[in-house]
Design a protein around this motif. Sequence first.
Motif, PDB file in Angstrom:
ATOM      1  N   ARG A  47       0.840  -1.213   0.000  1.00  0.00           N
ATOM      2  CA  ARG A  47       0.000   0.000   0.000  1.00  0.00           C
ATOM      3  C   ARG A  47       0.869   1.254   0.000  1.00  0.00           C
ATOM      4  O   ARG A  47       0.552   2.241  -0.672  1.00  0.00           O
ATOM      5  CB  ARG A  47      -0.917   0.024   1.222  1.00  0.00           C
ATOM      6  CG  ARG A  47      -2.095  -0.882   1.105  1.00  0.00           C
ATOM      7  CD  ARG A  47      -3.177  -0.521   2.137  1.00  0.00           C
ATOM      8  NE  ARG A  47      -4.215  -1.533   2.111  1.00  0.00           N
ATOM      9  CZ  ARG A  47      -4.270  -2.581   2.933  1.00  0.00           C
ATOM     10  NH1 ARG A  47      -3.361  -2.738   3.873  1.00  0.00           N
ATOM     11  NH2 ARG A  47      -5.236  -3.464   2.830  1.00  0.00           N
ATOM     12  N   PHE A  48       1.960   1.221   0.757  1.00  0.00           N
ATOM     13  CA  PHE A  48       2.881   2.364   0.826  1.00  0.00           C
ATOM     14  C   PHE A  48       3.468   2.638  -0.560  1.00  0.00           C
ATOM     15  O   PHE A  48       3.501   3.785  -1.020  1.00  0.00           O
ATOM     16  CB  PHE A  48       3.973   2.073   1.854  1.00  0.00           C
ATOM     17  CG  PHE A  48       4.907   3.229   2.119  1.00  0.00           C
ATOM     18  CD1 PHE A  48       4.417   4.471   2.492  1.00  0.00           C
ATOM     19  CD2 PHE A  48       6.275   3.064   2.001  1.00  0.00           C
ATOM     20  CE1 PHE A  48       5.278   5.524   2.746  1.00  0.00           C
ATOM     21  CE2 PHE A  48       7.145   4.123   2.256  1.00  0.00           C
ATOM     22  CZ  PHE A  48       6.639   5.355   2.619  1.00  0.00           C
ATOM     23  N   ALA A  49       3.903   1.584  -1.241  1.00  0.00           N
ATOM     24  CA  ALA A  49       4.476   1.733  -2.594  1.00  0.00           C
ATOM     25  C   ALA A  49       3.447   2.319  -3.557  1.00  0.00           C
ATOM     26  O   ALA A  49       3.760   3.235  -4.331  1.00  0.00           O
ATOM     27  CB  ALA A  49       4.963   0.381  -3.110  1.00  0.00           C
ATOM     28  N   LEU A  50       2.220   1.813  -3.502  1.00  0.00           N
ATOM     29  CA  LEU A  50       1.171   2.312  -4.395  1.00  0.00           C
ATOM     30  C   LEU A  50       0.863   3.774  -4.107  1.00  0.00           C
ATOM     31  O   LEU A  50       0.645   4.569  -5.028  1.00  0.00           O
ATOM     32  CB  LEU A  50      -0.091   1.454  -4.277  1.00  0.00           C
ATOM     33  CG  LEU A  50       0.055   0.000  -4.738  1.00  0.00           C
ATOM     34  CD1 LEU A  50      -1.237  -0.767  -4.489  1.00  0.00           C
ATOM     35  CD2 LEU A  50       0.461  -0.095  -6.204  1.00  0.00           C
ATOM     36  N   ARG A  51       0.881   4.147  -2.814  1.00  0.00           N
ATOM     37  CA  ARG A  51       0.619   5.551  -2.465  1.00  0.00           C
ATOM     38  C   ARG A  51       1.712   6.463  -3.028  1.00  0.00           C
ATOM     39  O   ARG A  51       1.423   7.534  -3.579  1.00  0.00           O
ATOM     40  CB  ARG A  51       0.506   5.710  -0.945  1.00  0.00           C
ATOM     41  CG  ARG A  51      -0.049   7.075  -0.564  1.00  0.00           C
ATOM     42  CD  ARG A  51      -0.439   7.165   0.897  1.00  0.00           C
ATOM     43  NE  ARG A  51       0.753   7.324   1.714  1.00  0.00           N
ATOM     44  CZ  ARG A  51       1.043   6.575   2.789  1.00  0.00           C
ATOM     45  NH1 ARG A  51       0.240   5.621   3.173  1.00  0.00           N
ATOM     46  NH2 ARG A  51       2.132   6.787   3.469  1.00  0.00           N
ATOM     47  N   GLY A  57       2.629  10.462  -9.612  1.00  0.00           N
ATOM     48  CA  GLY A  57       1.968  10.555 -10.909  1.00  0.00           C
ATOM     49  C   GLY A  57       2.117   9.353 -11.830  1.00  0.00           C
ATOM     50  O   GLY A  57       1.723   9.411 -12.989  1.00  0.00           O
ATOM     51  N   TRP A  58       2.672   8.251 -11.333  1.00  0.00           N
ATOM     52  CA  TRP A  58       2.855   7.057 -12.170  1.00  0.00           C
ATOM     53  C   TRP A  58       1.564   6.253 -12.308  1.00  0.00           C
ATOM     54  O   TRP A  58       1.316   5.637 -13.335  1.00  0.00           O
ATOM     55  CB  TRP A  58       3.952   6.149 -11.603  1.00  0.00           C
ATOM     56  CG  TRP A  58       5.315   6.721 -11.776  1.00  0.00           C
ATOM     57  CD1 TRP A  58       6.046   7.398 -10.838  1.00  0.00           C
ATOM     58  CD2 TRP A  58       6.118   6.706 -12.958  1.00  0.00           C
ATOM     59  NE1 TRP A  58       7.246   7.797 -11.377  1.00  0.00           N
ATOM     60  CE2 TRP A  58       7.320   7.380 -12.675  1.00  0.00           C
ATOM     61  CE3 TRP A  58       5.933   6.171 -14.236  1.00  0.00           C
ATOM     62  CZ2 TRP A  58       8.335   7.545 -13.610  1.00  0.00           C
ATOM     63  CZ3 TRP A  58       6.947   6.330 -15.172  1.00  0.00           C
ATOM     64  CH2 TRP A  58       8.130   7.014 -14.853  1.00  0.00           C
ATOM     65  N   ILE A  59       0.773   6.227 -11.222  1.00  0.00           N
ATOM     66  CA  ILE A  59      -0.468   5.455 -11.237  1.00  0.00           C
ATOM     67  C   ILE A  59      -1.590   6.298 -10.650  1.00  0.00           C
ATOM     68  O   ILE A  59      -1.339   7.354 -10.058  1.00  0.00           O
ATOM     69  CB  ILE A  59      -0.346   4.125 -10.433  1.00  0.00           C
ATOM     70  CG1 ILE A  59      -0.145   4.399  -8.941  1.00  0.00           C
ATOM     71  CG2 ILE A  59       0.747   3.232 -11.013  1.00  0.00           C
ATOM     72  CD1 ILE A  59      -0.287   3.175  -8.041  1.00  0.00           C
ATOM     73  N   GLU A  60      -2.816   5.829 -10.832  1.00  0.00           N
ATOM     74  CA  GLU A  60      -3.985   6.432 -10.211  1.00  0.00           C
ATOM     75  C   GLU A  60      -4.676   5.338  -9.418  1.00  0.00           C
ATOM     76  O   GLU A  60      -4.939   4.263  -9.957  1.00  0.00           O
ATOM     77  CB  GLU A  60      -4.928   6.977 -11.280  1.00  0.00           C
ATOM     78  CG  GLU A  60      -4.317   8.117 -12.067  1.00  0.00           C
ATOM     79  CD  GLU A  60      -5.112   8.484 -13.309  1.00  0.00           C
ATOM     80  OE1 GLU A  60      -6.190   7.885 -13.540  1.00  0.00           O
ATOM     81  OE2 GLU A  60      -4.642   9.362 -14.045  1.00  0.00           O
ATOM     82  N   PHE A  68      -4.351   1.857 -11.410  1.00  0.00           N
ATOM     83  CA  PHE A  68      -4.200   1.857 -12.863  1.00  0.00           C
ATOM     84  C   PHE A  68      -3.025   2.743 -13.246  1.00  0.00           C
ATOM     85  O   PHE A  68      -2.746   3.739 -12.584  1.00  0.00           O
ATOM     86  CB  PHE A  68      -5.477   2.402 -13.523  1.00  0.00           C
ATOM     87  CG  PHE A  68      -6.696   1.593 -13.208  1.00  0.00           C
ATOM     88  CD1 PHE A  68      -7.121   0.596 -14.062  1.00  0.00           C
ATOM     89  CD2 PHE A  68      -7.411   1.803 -12.037  1.00  0.00           C
ATOM     90  CE1 PHE A  68      -8.242  -0.172 -13.760  1.00  0.00           C
ATOM     91  CE2 PHE A  68      -8.530   1.044 -11.722  1.00  0.00           C
ATOM     92  CZ  PHE A  68      -8.945   0.048 -12.593  1.00  0.00           C
ATOM     93  N   VAL A  69      -2.364   2.405 -14.358  1.00  0.00           N
ATOM     94  CA  VAL A  69      -1.280   3.237 -14.867  1.00  0.00           C
ATOM     95  C   VAL A  69      -1.889   4.576 -15.268  1.00  0.00           C
ATOM     96  O   VAL A  69      -2.949   4.637 -15.898  1.00  0.00           O
ATOM     97  CB  VAL A  69      -0.584   2.577 -16.082  1.00  0.00           C
ATOM     98  CG1 VAL A  69       0.504   3.488 -16.639  1.00  0.00           C
ATOM     99  CG2 VAL A  69       0.012   1.217 -15.680  1.00  0.00           C
ATOM    100  N   ALA A  70      -1.229   5.667 -14.879  1.00  0.00           N
ATOM    101  CA  ALA A  70      -1.725   7.015 -15.185  1.00  0.00           C
ATOM    102  C   ALA A  70      -1.818   7.226 -16.696  1.00  0.00           C
ATOM    103  O   ALA A  70      -1.046   6.653 -17.463  1.00  0.00           O
ATOM    104  CB  ALA A  70      -0.804   8.067 -14.557  1.00  0.00           C
ATOM    105  N   ALA A  71      -2.769   8.074 -17.110  1.00  0.00           N
ATOM    106  CA  ALA A  71      -2.948   8.371 -18.528  1.00  0.00           C
ATOM    107  C   ALA A  71      -1.681   8.970 -19.134  1.00  0.00           C
ATOM    108  O   ALA A  71      -1.307   8.664 -20.263  1.00  0.00           O
ATOM    109  CB  ALA A  71      -4.128   9.315 -18.722  1.00  0.00           C
ATOM    110  N   GLU A  72      -1.016   9.829 -18.342  1.00  0.00           N
ATOM    111  CA  GLU A  72       0.238  10.431 -18.798  1.00  0.00           C
ATOM    112  C   GLU A  72       1.282  10.319 -17.699  1.00  0.00           C
ATOM    113  O   GLU A  72       1.534  11.277 -16.968  1.00  0.00           O
ATOM    114  CB  GLU A  72       0.008  11.901 -19.172  1.00  0.00           C
ATOM    115  CG  GLU A  72      -0.857  12.064 -20.404  1.00  0.00           C
ATOM    116  CD  GLU A  72      -1.016  13.534 -20.821  1.00  0.00           C
ATOM    117  OE1 GLU A  72      -0.151  14.352 -20.441  1.00  0.00           O
ATOM    118  OE2 GLU A  72      -1.996  13.818 -21.497  1.00  0.00           O
ATOM    119  N   PRO A  73       1.901   9.120 -17.573  1.00  0.00           N
ATOM    120  CA  PRO A  73       2.919   8.972 -16.519  1.00  0.00           C
ATOM    121  C   PRO A  73       4.132   9.846 -16.802  1.00  0.00           C
ATOM    122  O   PRO A  73       4.365  10.228 -17.953  1.00  0.00           O
ATOM    123  CB  PRO A  73       3.280   7.477 -16.590  1.00  0.00           C
ATOM    124  CG  PRO A  73       2.797   6.987 -17.901  1.00  0.00           C
ATOM    125  CD  PRO A  73       1.725   7.932 -18.374  1.00  0.00           C
TER     126      PRO A  73
END
Length: 75
Positions: A47-51, A57-60, A68-73
């Motif tokens: 969870r820490f890594a995902l946060r 800005g890499w994921i949403e 999910f992978v961000a639209a514009e990482p």
Amino acid sequence: MPRQPVYEQVIADVIASIKSGTLQPGDKLPSITELCGQYRASATPIRFALRILDERGWIEVHQGKGSFVAAEPPS
């Protein structure tokens, strides 16, 4: 050589997968449960890594839907 903390490993792996094109914008990341199994770790460092990935800005992260992978990482 000391092993890198799990959360840093997850961050590095996800960024590498996005940069290499393995993960594309909009792709769903594995669930926290799946990542726990993959990294043999508890949910806390996952969870820490995902946060951190979300903050950078890499994921949403969408509550109840997943990450999910961000639209514009970042490049």
